[in-house]
Scaffold this active site. Structure first.
Site, PDB file in Angstrom:
ATOM      1  CB  SER A 273      -0.952   0.003   1.201  1.00  0.00           C
ATOM      2  OG  SER A 273      -0.241  -0.108   2.426  1.00  0.00           O
ATOM      3  CD1 TRP A 274       5.643   3.781   2.926  1.00  0.00           C
ATOM      4  CD2 TRP A 274       3.894   5.024   2.405  1.00  0.00           C
ATOM      5  NE1 TRP A 274       5.953   5.083   3.224  1.00  0.00           N
ATOM      6  CE2 TRP A 274       4.881   5.878   2.904  1.00  0.00           C
ATOM      7  CE3 TRP A 274       2.681   5.589   2.007  1.00  0.00           C
ATOM      8  CZ2 TRP A 274       4.732   7.263   3.013  1.00  0.00           C
ATOM      9  CZ3 TRP A 274       2.509   6.968   2.110  1.00  0.00           C
ATOM     10  CH2 TRP A 274       3.528   7.779   2.599  1.00  0.00           C
TER      11      TRP A 274
ATOM     12  CE  LYS B 151       5.274   4.738  12.347  1.00  0.00           C
ATOM     13  NZ  LYS B 151       4.196   4.229  11.500  1.00  0.00           N
TER      14      LYS B 151
ATOM     15  CG  ASP C 100       5.033   8.439  11.547  1.00  0.00           C
ATOM     16  OD1 ASP C 100       3.960   7.896  11.230  1.00  0.00           O
ATOM     17  OD2 ASP C 100       6.115   8.128  11.028  1.00  0.00           O
TER      18      ASP C 100
ATOM     19  NE  ARG D 271       0.193  -2.042   7.058  1.00  0.00           N
ATOM     20  CZ  ARG D 271       0.613  -2.225   5.816  1.00  0.00           C
ATOM     21  NH1 ARG D 271       1.529  -3.147   5.564  1.00  0.00           N
ATOM     22  NH2 ARG D 271       0.138  -1.512   4.826  1.00  0.00           N
ATOM     23  CG  ASN D 272       2.354  -1.544  13.358  1.00  0.00           C
ATOM     24  OD1 ASN D 272       3.060  -2.516  13.557  1.00  0.00           O
ATOM     25  ND2 ASN D 272       2.552  -0.727  12.339  1.00  0.00           N
TER      26      ASN D 272
ATOM     27  CB  VAL E 146       4.233  -7.099   7.128  1.00  0.00           C
ATOM     28  CG1 VAL E 146       5.338  -6.978   8.185  1.00  0.00           C
ATOM     29  CG2 VAL E 146       4.463  -8.330   6.258  1.00  0.00           C
TER      30      VAL E 146
END
Length: 329
Positions: A11-12, A192, A245, A256-257, A280
């Site tokens: 995605s990034w 983060k 961030d 996602r984290n 991931v």
């Protein structure tokens, strides 16, 4: 026309390819999957990530040939999960990046080696750190796809490199600024994710907004202690590259984290959470890397320690959060 080699199909990588190509750059886009490359060539869309984005194939050139993608580029942008960086780049000759400027868009560390991505690239390809930069800031790929206002920071030891790449990213919905802090930005981007993961665990256990706010404010202090110990330098952690961030990753629905941590808090095992997400969560690997680095530094890091105990020592999330909440102020 600047020539970019984008490494990664997630995605990034998709979001950055959108920005760079729409700003006029030529982007050679390396993906591991032949099917994904063929789908993009025929439909102009990445079928797996941000599938609503349509690419101009006169500026974007998908390929599974890594060497050819890298060869013609001025810039190399790394946007694969940190766990796969070594596997991807070890296919390249050591001198293949000699004349390239390399930007890491990865917010993770090389597992096992416990080193930053930029440090690994510098060692593997014998590059000076003046040829390296890192992308950071509160900017989710999903919001780039929607063209929501976003802010990015390009960290580096060479401010000319950082400014040059910042210019490639600026458009009507993306602002980008250079900053002379390569290691600090990269370490904070790694940490983060650990905080967001722990925040997700707390949310999954039913902790409310009050606790989340205290957790994040303590996290800023934890990040400051660690980064100063490993790379002492005057830096303002309230800047968007650091605090911004952290906030967006700890609170956003797109994180996602946080999602991964939320599943752990609700009772998922690590393996089952990873399988269900099919993405991931860098924080899982980052926890172990930072924990192992801190064995030498001995910095007070209760949040990182709590996450490590839950994910790697299989301590009950409920028990570990009970212990952690007594350490926060």
């Amino acid at each position: 026309m600047e020539k970019i080699a984008m490494i990664g199909g997630g995605s990034w990588a998709t979001a950055l390819t959108k920005i760079l190509s729409e700003n006029g750059a030529r982007v050679g886009w390396w993906m591991r999957s032949k099917d994904d490359v063929q789908h993009l060539q025929h439909t102009r869309h990445n079928r797996r990530y941000l599938s609503s984005v349509a690419f101009d194939l006169t500026r974007v050139f998908p390929s599974t040939d890594l060497e050819a993608t890298v060869k013609d580029a001025d810039w190399l942008v790394l946007a694969v999960p940190a766990a796969f960086v070594k596997e991807a780049l070890d296919k390249l000759d050591r001198d293949s990046l000699k004349s390239k400027r390399v930007i890491s868009a990865i917010k993770g560390m090389i597992p096992g080696k416990n080193v930053l991505v930029t440090d690994y690239v510098a060692e593997r390809f014998r590059l000076p750190h003046t040829q390296l930069g890192v992308v950071a800031g509160p900017c989710h790929a999903e919001e780039v796809a929607l063209e929501k206002q976003s802010y990015l920071t390009i960290g580096g030891t060479d401010m000319l490199l950082a400014e040059d790449f910042s210019q490639l990213l600026r458009n009507r919905y993306t602002k980008a600024y250079p900053m002379a802090d390569l290691d600090g930005i990269e370490y904070c981007a790694v940490m983060k994710n650990i905080i967001a993961l722990t925040s997700g665990i707390a949310h999954g256990l039913g902790y409310g907004d009050n606790f989340q706010a205290v957790l994040v404010s303590n996290a800023v202090q934890e990040m400051r202690r660690f980064v100063h110990a490993i790379n002492p330098q005057a830096r303002d952690l309230s800047a968007s590259a650091y605090l911004g961030d952290l906030l967006v990753t700890a609170y956003s629905q797109f994180s996602r984290n946080r999602t991964f941590g939320n599943m752990i808090g609700r009772g998922y095992s690590v393996k089952s959470a990873q399988m269900e997400m099919n993405m991931v969560a860098e924080g899982y690997y980052a926890v172990k890397s930072i924990h192992e680095l801190n064995k030498k530094l001995n910095v007070s890091m209760p949040i990182t320690s709590a996450a490590y105990h839950i994910l790697y020592e299989k301590i009950s999330p409920a028990v570990e959060l009970e212990i952690l909440k007594e350490k926060l102020r």
